[in-house]
Structure formats: C-alpha cells, structure tokens
Design an enzyme around this catalytic site. Structure first.
Site, PDB file in Angstrom:
ATOM      1  N   LYS A  23       0.834  -1.219   0.000  1.00 22.48           N
ATOM      2  CA  LYS A  23       0.000   0.000   0.000  1.00 22.48           C
ATOM      3  C   LYS A  23       0.858   1.254   0.000  1.00 22.48           C
ATOM      4  O   LYS A  23       0.632   2.182  -0.788  1.00 22.48           O
ATOM      5  CB  LYS A  23      -0.902  -0.015   1.245  1.00 22.48           C
ATOM      6  CG  LYS A  23      -1.559   1.332   1.542  1.00 22.48           C
ATOM      7  CD  LYS A  23      -2.443   1.291   2.768  1.00 22.48           C
ATOM      8  CE  LYS A  23      -1.769   1.541   4.088  1.00 22.48           C
ATOM      9  NZ  LYS A  23      -1.552   2.929   4.479  1.00 22.48           N
ATOM     10  N   CYS A 118      -5.710  12.309  12.561  1.00 25.71           N
ATOM     11  CA  CYS A 118      -6.464  11.108  12.193  1.00 25.71           C
ATOM     12  C   CYS A 118      -6.521  10.252  13.431  1.00 25.71           C
ATOM     13  O   CYS A 118      -6.186  10.685  14.515  1.00 25.71           O
ATOM     14  CB  CYS A 118      -5.797  10.387  11.041  1.00 25.71           C
ATOM     15  SG  CYS A 118      -4.319   9.545  11.534  1.00 25.71           S
ATOM     16  N   PRO A 124       0.678  16.404  12.270  1.00 24.00           N
ATOM     17  CA  PRO A 124       0.869  17.670  11.555  1.00 24.00           C
ATOM     18  C   PRO A 124       1.845  17.491  10.383  1.00 24.00           C
ATOM     19  O   PRO A 124       2.529  16.468  10.293  1.00 24.00           O
ATOM     20  CB  PRO A 124       1.477  18.588  12.616  1.00 24.00           C
ATOM     21  CG  PRO A 124       2.144  17.672  13.585  1.00 24.00           C
ATOM     22  CD  PRO A 124       1.381  16.368  13.554  1.00 24.00           C
ATOM     23  N   ILE A 125       1.926  18.494   9.491  1.00 24.80           N
ATOM     24  CA  ILE A 125       2.900  18.404   8.393  1.00 24.80           C
ATOM     25  C   ILE A 125       3.891  19.581   8.464  1.00 24.80           C
ATOM     26  O   ILE A 125       4.387  20.047   7.452  1.00 24.80           O
ATOM     27  CB  ILE A 125       2.229  18.301   7.003  1.00 24.80           C
ATOM     28  CG1 ILE A 125       1.290  19.491   6.718  1.00 24.80           C
ATOM     29  CG2 ILE A 125       1.474  16.991   6.857  1.00 24.80           C
ATOM     30  CD1 ILE A 125       0.915  19.604   5.234  1.00 24.80           C
ATOM     31  N   ASP A 126       4.144  20.045   9.690  1.00 24.53           N
ATOM     32  CA  ASP A 126       5.017  21.216   9.878  1.00 24.53           C
ATOM     33  C   ASP A 126       6.420  21.031   9.285  1.00 24.53           C
ATOM     34  O   ASP A 126       6.961  21.928   8.629  1.00 24.53           O
ATOM     35  CB  ASP A 126       5.104  21.581  11.372  1.00 24.53           C
ATOM     36  CG  ASP A 126       5.501  20.394  12.239  1.00 24.53           C
ATOM     37  OD1 ASP A 126       5.153  19.244  11.892  1.00 24.53           O
ATOM     38  OD2 ASP A 126       6.183  20.605  13.256  1.00 24.53           O
ATOM     39  N   THR A 166      10.778  11.895   8.730  1.00 23.36           N
ATOM     40  CA  THR A 166       9.390  11.680   8.306  1.00 23.36           C
ATOM     41  C   THR A 166       9.388  10.922   6.976  1.00 23.36           C
ATOM     42  O   THR A 166      10.085  11.297   6.037  1.00 23.36           O
ATOM     43  CB  THR A 166       8.530  12.971   8.226  1.00 23.36           C
ATOM     44  OG1 THR A 166       7.589  12.851   7.157  1.00 23.36           O
ATOM     45  CG2 THR A 166       9.337  14.232   8.056  1.00 23.36           C
ATOM     46  N   ILE A 331       6.745   6.520  17.738  1.00 23.82           N
ATOM     47  CA  ILE A 331       6.555   7.235  16.470  1.00 23.82           C
ATOM     48  C   ILE A 331       5.283   8.085  16.480  1.00 23.82           C
ATOM     49  O   ILE A 331       5.329   9.291  16.207  1.00 23.82           O
ATOM     50  CB  ILE A 331       6.489   6.247  15.283  1.00 23.82           C
ATOM     51  CG1 ILE A 331       7.700   5.302  15.290  1.00 23.82           C
ATOM     52  CG2 ILE A 331       6.377   7.013  13.958  1.00 23.82           C
ATOM     53  CD1 ILE A 331       9.036   5.937  15.044  1.00 23.82           C
TER      54      ILE A 331
HETATM   55  N1  EPU Z   1       5.385  14.388  11.968  1.00 24.29           N
HETATM   56  C1  EPU Z   1       5.289  15.701  12.377  1.00 24.29           C
HETATM   57  N2  EPU Z   1       5.448  16.690  11.441  1.00 24.29           N
HETATM   58  C2  EPU Z   1       5.676  16.420  10.123  1.00 24.29           C
HETATM   59  C3  EPU Z   1       5.764  15.072   9.715  1.00 24.29           C
HETATM   60  C4  EPU Z   1       5.616  14.065  10.661  1.00 24.29           C
HETATM   61  O1  EPU Z   1       5.080  15.982  13.553  1.00 24.29           O
HETATM   62  O2  EPU Z   1       5.795  17.367   9.326  1.00 24.29           O
HETATM   63  C5  EPU Z   1       5.264  13.314  12.972  1.00 24.29           C
HETATM   64  C6  EPU Z   1       4.080  12.365  12.724  1.00 24.29           C
HETATM   65  O3  EPU Z   1       2.869  12.891  13.248  1.00 24.29           O
HETATM   66  C7  EPU Z   1       4.552  11.114  13.437  1.00 24.29           C
HETATM   67  C8  EPU Z   1       6.066  11.128  13.207  1.00 24.29           C
HETATM   68  O4  EPU Z   1       6.403  12.480  12.877  1.00 24.29           O
HETATM   69  O5  EPU Z   1       4.274  11.202  14.807  1.00 24.29           O
HETATM   70  C9  EPU Z   1       6.535  10.240  12.045  1.00 24.29           C
HETATM   71  O6  EPU Z   1       5.652  10.444  10.946  1.00 24.29           O
HETATM   72  P1  EPU Z   1       5.983  10.098   9.444  1.00 24.29           P
HETATM   73  O7  EPU Z   1       5.842  11.360   8.663  1.00 24.29           O
HETATM   74  O8  EPU Z   1       7.246   9.340   9.334  1.00 24.29           O
HETATM   75  O9  EPU Z   1       4.751   9.115   9.104  1.00 24.29           O
HETATM   76  P2  EPU Z   1       3.847   9.207   7.834  1.00 24.29           P
HETATM   77  O10 EPU Z   1       4.689   9.525   6.690  1.00 24.29           O
HETATM   78  O11 EPU Z   1       2.664  10.066   8.113  1.00 24.29           O
HETATM   79  C10 EPU Z   1       4.085   6.737   7.034  1.00 24.29           C
HETATM   80  C11 EPU Z   1       3.163   5.593   6.725  1.00 24.29           C
HETATM   81  C12 EPU Z   1       2.616   5.033   8.034  1.00 24.29           C
HETATM   82  C13 EPU Z   1       3.798   4.529   8.850  1.00 24.29           C
HETATM   83  C14 EPU Z   1       4.795   5.682   9.092  1.00 24.29           C
HETATM   84  C15 EPU Z   1       6.071   5.238   9.765  1.00 24.29           C
HETATM   85  C16 EPU Z   1       2.247   6.099   4.573  1.00 24.29           C
HETATM   86  C17 EPU Z   1       1.064   6.517   3.779  1.00 24.29           C
HETATM   87  N3  EPU Z   1       2.072   6.065   5.881  1.00 24.29           N
HETATM   88  O12 EPU Z   1       3.308   7.706   7.728  1.00 24.29           O
HETATM   89  O13 EPU Z   1       1.774   3.943   7.694  1.00 24.29           O
HETATM   90  O14 EPU Z   1       3.340   4.068  10.081  1.00 24.29           O
HETATM   91  O15 EPU Z   1       5.168   6.285   7.821  1.00 24.29           O
HETATM   92  O16 EPU Z   1       6.830   4.447   8.910  1.00 24.29           O
HETATM   93  O17 EPU Z   1       3.294   5.789   4.018  1.00 24.29           O
HETATM   94  C18 EPU Z   1      -0.141   2.581   7.875  1.00 24.29           C
HETATM   95  O18 EPU Z   1       0.122   2.107   6.756  1.00 24.29           O
HETATM   96  O19 EPU Z   1      -1.042   2.094   8.614  1.00 24.29           O
HETATM   97  C19 EPU Z   1       0.580   3.750   8.369  1.00 24.29           C
HETATM   98  C20 EPU Z   1       0.131   4.506   9.361  1.00 24.29           C
END
Ligand code: EPU
Length: 441
Positions: A23, A118, A124-126, A166, A331
C-alpha cells in the site's frame, strides 16, 4: 452496508498465502506517476480502498487513473486541469497532501487542504511545509479555509535537513526536487524500504538520485520516462500480520513473495520469543508455533528498528506469551486504540508509564509537555481470550482485532472492517484460505 466480520475463533490457521503489493509504495508511485508527461503503467497495485480513493481524487482533478486489470493501473497526468483538491476527497485519503509535487510542477500554484489529524494522532505536516519553504516554494496556510496555497515561482533549489525523520515528508521532498535548478540535498531523511522503492521507480525513469545513509542527493533532470511497466514490491505489513496470525493461532503459515530484509527486526523478535521462523527460499518463508512463547519488550522506531505499524499485531502475540511484556510507542501518539477492545476479550493489558529523560528527543512526534499521552502498555500472559463485539478505530488495529478474534475461543463480531480494508487486499478470502472461519455481515 456490510461493515463487520463474524468470526468463529480458536483454531490454528494453516496454509500458504501470497502477499499483495505494498500500500505505502503503491500510493506514492501513483502520485509520482503524475510527474510524467506520458501514461505510466504500474503492476501489482493492491485493489484496496485507499488506492481506489486516490484514483478517484486524481480523476476529480481531471487526470486519468484506472485499474485496467486486476492489479494493473495506468496513470495519465496529461489531462490534469484542476489545481485545487476538494475537501471531500482529501478527507478520505491522507496522502492527498503529496499531490503538492505534481500539481506545482504542472500549474506552478495549487491549493491543498490541511490533511489534519487522524485516528493515530495529530499528524501535523510542519516539517514537510518547512522543507518545502527551504526548497524555495512559497507556501501559506489559510486558517479560514483550511487550505494551503503553494506557489513554485522558480525551479526548486537548496537543501533541507529534517529535524526528525518523516517517511512521507522524505518522499514528497524527493518528488519536489526532481526537476530542480541545481542539485538538492536532503538530510536526516527517513530510510524506510518503501522510500527506496519510490527511488528505484524514479531512477528507472531517468531520475538522478544518490543515497548516502540518511542523506539523499537529487540532481536535476528534464523529464521522466518509464521504459517498461513498474511492479510494486510486496507489502511488509501484510507479511507481519499473517506471520503473527500463524504464531498467535498456534498454526503454521507459509508466505510467498516476502522480502525478509524489510522485516528483519520483526523476524529477530519472533525468534527471541521462541516462535518458528524458517527461510524456505528466496522469497518464501514459514512462520509457526513451536511451543510456549516468551514475553518481550518492544520499542517502536524508524527502519531498521521495530516498526510502529507492527506493534498492534505484536500485542496479540504477547497476550499468548508467558509473563509480562511491554510495548513502547515512539513514532505516533495515540496508537493504542485496540487496548480497550482486547480487554473485552479478556486480555490482561494496561497502560504503563515508562519514565523518559528527554521526551522531546525520544518521541518522533512533536512532544508537548502540557499534554497527557499514553505511549506504553503492559500485557500479562498467557491469557485465554474469549469472543466479544469489537470496534475497529484504525487500520493496523483493525488487523489486530481480527487476529484476536481468530485466536479467541467462540464467536466475535468485528465492526468497522472498511477501515481495515483500506489497507489489506482480499483479507477475508486470505484468512478463509488458511482455514479461518470468517464471514462478512
Ligand atoms: N510528523 C510531524 N510533522 C511532520 C511530519 C511528521 O510531527 O511534518 C510526525 C508524525 O505525526 C509522526 C512522526 O512524525 O508522529 C513520524 O511520521 P511520518 O511522517 O514518518 O509518518 P507518515 O509519513 O505520516 C508513514 C506511513 C505510516 C507509517 C509511518 C512510519 C504512509 C502513507 N504512511 O506515515 O503507515 O506508520 O510512515 O513508517 O506511508 C499505515 O500504513 O497504517 C501507516 C500509518
């Protein structure tokens, strides 16, 4: 609408399954295919709700993206004619914010809703927005509309060091850097295998990307051309779910098209607790119950550590293990939605406080000392589980509840299975093929 499973549990699951496409690769590669100016054919795309929603979203922007056979999708960005993602589509699929990359290259300006929180925390995407700014993109958030407005006035340039890893952030910034003005360096990037797969797809299509540990260097190219259809790798999270099901149900499952290197830490932990794990061939593995399981301590981490997506599944194994186990989630915040549900089946499971010296550094989300978090649980086993009525709150917790119901003696109803089916292809049929008694109601 049928949105529940009726499960009769308590028997060992046995047999062989072939994994579906990943996925978290499929979604990103479909988005990256919108950076091409000719149709892109992608194979082994799982037909799951998240992918179907993304294809709808692309079509709502004027693009073409459709399944042409069971698992093949063709994406054609040439007809994209809208640069504003509507709230309805964005709310259905969180990765919609990754469309910043193709929309900015196509229109120089775009409007993307804030993906927002969610069921697994604020999310967040900061860091991602900060990185986009560092590459020269103008991006502002309008709190009255809930939309980001982004503009690419010149080709991207510069460099960015993520303050913390991230996964999707790394992928989005790679895509934004492909047609830059000069070489772009990203540092402290995530190193999940799904990112390597996206890079492999882009390099096959002519991108110039170099990876040195946690540093990614992207050299500019003019365009991307994929010479032949790209095949998505298998889903490592699905592998973990079925391996867990094999051991927790005291059964034996052979999994084909598996890539052991992508779940190395999970395999190591399985061996440590006394589960049976055999490599049968290049991409063929056997997972089975060998006798009493030992308790364990798990701390989730970015790759190559024990992945956050695996901890809900692991909790079931620990209900069957001897002694007290702990799971510490680093995480995401709020990733224990399954705890209350497992208690309904008789699991001895409780939140725990594990003292951490520097939580701001330890956790990968943005830790706020004024907030209350539940980041650790303790599970005491072995515990016989009985049937119950369960509610799914998020994807991985959903698979956990189904495993729990299959392990439990008696009948269970698991509600909200459309959440689970966002990420698992033919889940019900695969479980039935292993002898599991499961029916959609
Ligand atoms: N975060 C921030 N700010 C940002 C970006 C991330 O605070 O700008 C935080 C997130 O909220 C989280 C942590 O940093 O607490 C790590 O987040 P990351 O960005 O790595 O996760 P993601 O990209 O949102 C992807 C997968 C997740 C998987 C994680 C960890 C996708 C679509 N989603 O999420 O998959 O758990 O990486 O590898 O690729 C799933 O498939 O069920 C799922 C949740």
């Amino acid at each position: 609408m049928e949105d529940a499973y009726l499960i009769k549990g308590g028997k060992p699951l046995k047999g062989t399954i072939a994994l579906s496409g990943a996925k978290n690769v499929a979604l990103k590669v479909i988005i990256a295919a919108l950076l091409f100016d000719q149709p892109v054919t992608l194979k082994n795309i799982p037909k799951i709700n998240d992918v179907i929603e993304l294809l709808h979203l692309i079509k709502s922007l004027g693009g073409m993206a459709d399944f042409v056979d069971k698992n093949t999708v063709i994406v054609d960005a040439r007809s994209l004619n809208k640069n504003r993602i509507d709230l309805l589509h964005a709310s259905k699929i969180r990765v919609s914010f990754m469309l910043f990359a193709p929309l900015l290259y196509k229109f120089s300006e775009c409007f993307v809703p804030n993906p927002g929180g969610c069921r697994i925390g604020a999310r967040p995407i900061d860091r991602i927005v900060d990185g986009m700014k560092k590459l020269g993109i103008d991006i502002e958030y309008d709190s009255s509309s809930g939309f980001y407005r982004a503009q690419m006035k010149a080709k991207p340039s510069g460099s960015y060091k993520f303050p913390k890893e991230t996964h999707t952030g790394t992928e989005l910034l790679i895509m934004l850097s492909l047609f830059g003005r000069e070489k772009i360096t990203l540092d402290n990037t995530a190193i999940e295998p799904e990112i390597d797969e996206l890079i492999r797809f882009l390099i096959l299509s002519g991108a110039k990307i170099q990876k040195e540990g946690k540093k990614i260097i992207i050299y500019p190219v003019e365009k991307l051309i994929l010479p032949s259809p790209f095949e998505i790798m298998s889903d490592r999270n699905e592998a973990v779910t079925f391996a867990t099901l094999a051991v927790a149900s005291k059964g034996e499952v052979t999994i084909s098209s598996i890539q052991p290197g992508n779940i190395r830490m999970f395999i190591q932990k399985l061996k440590e607790i006394g589960a049976g794990v055999d490599i049968l061939g290049k991409s063929l593995m056997n997972f089975y119950y060998r006798g009493k399981l030992k308790s364990s301590r798990i701390e989730t981490q970015p790759h190559p550590g024990f992945m956050t997506d695996w901890q809900p599944n692991w909790a079931i194994l620990m209900t069957q293990a001897d002694g007290e186990s702990t799971i510490h989630e680093r995480i995401f915040e709020n990733r224990f939605s399954y705890v209350e549900e497992l208690r309904k089946l008789g699991a001895d499971i409780d939140y725990a406080k594990i003292p951490i010296k520097n939580p701001t550094d330890y956790f990968f989300f943005n830790f706020d000392p004024s907030k209350k978090y539940n980041q650790a649980i303790k599970i005491k086993g072995p515990q016989d589980l009985h049937g119950g009525v369960l509610e799914i709150a998020d994807l991985r917790a959903g698979a956990t509840l189904v495993i729990a119901a299959l392990v439990a003696k008696g009948d269970s109803v698991v509600n909200g299975v459309s959440i689970l089916e966002r990420g698992y292809e033919n889940f019900e049929a695969k479980i039935r093929s292993l002898g599991g008694e499961i029916e959609k109601i």
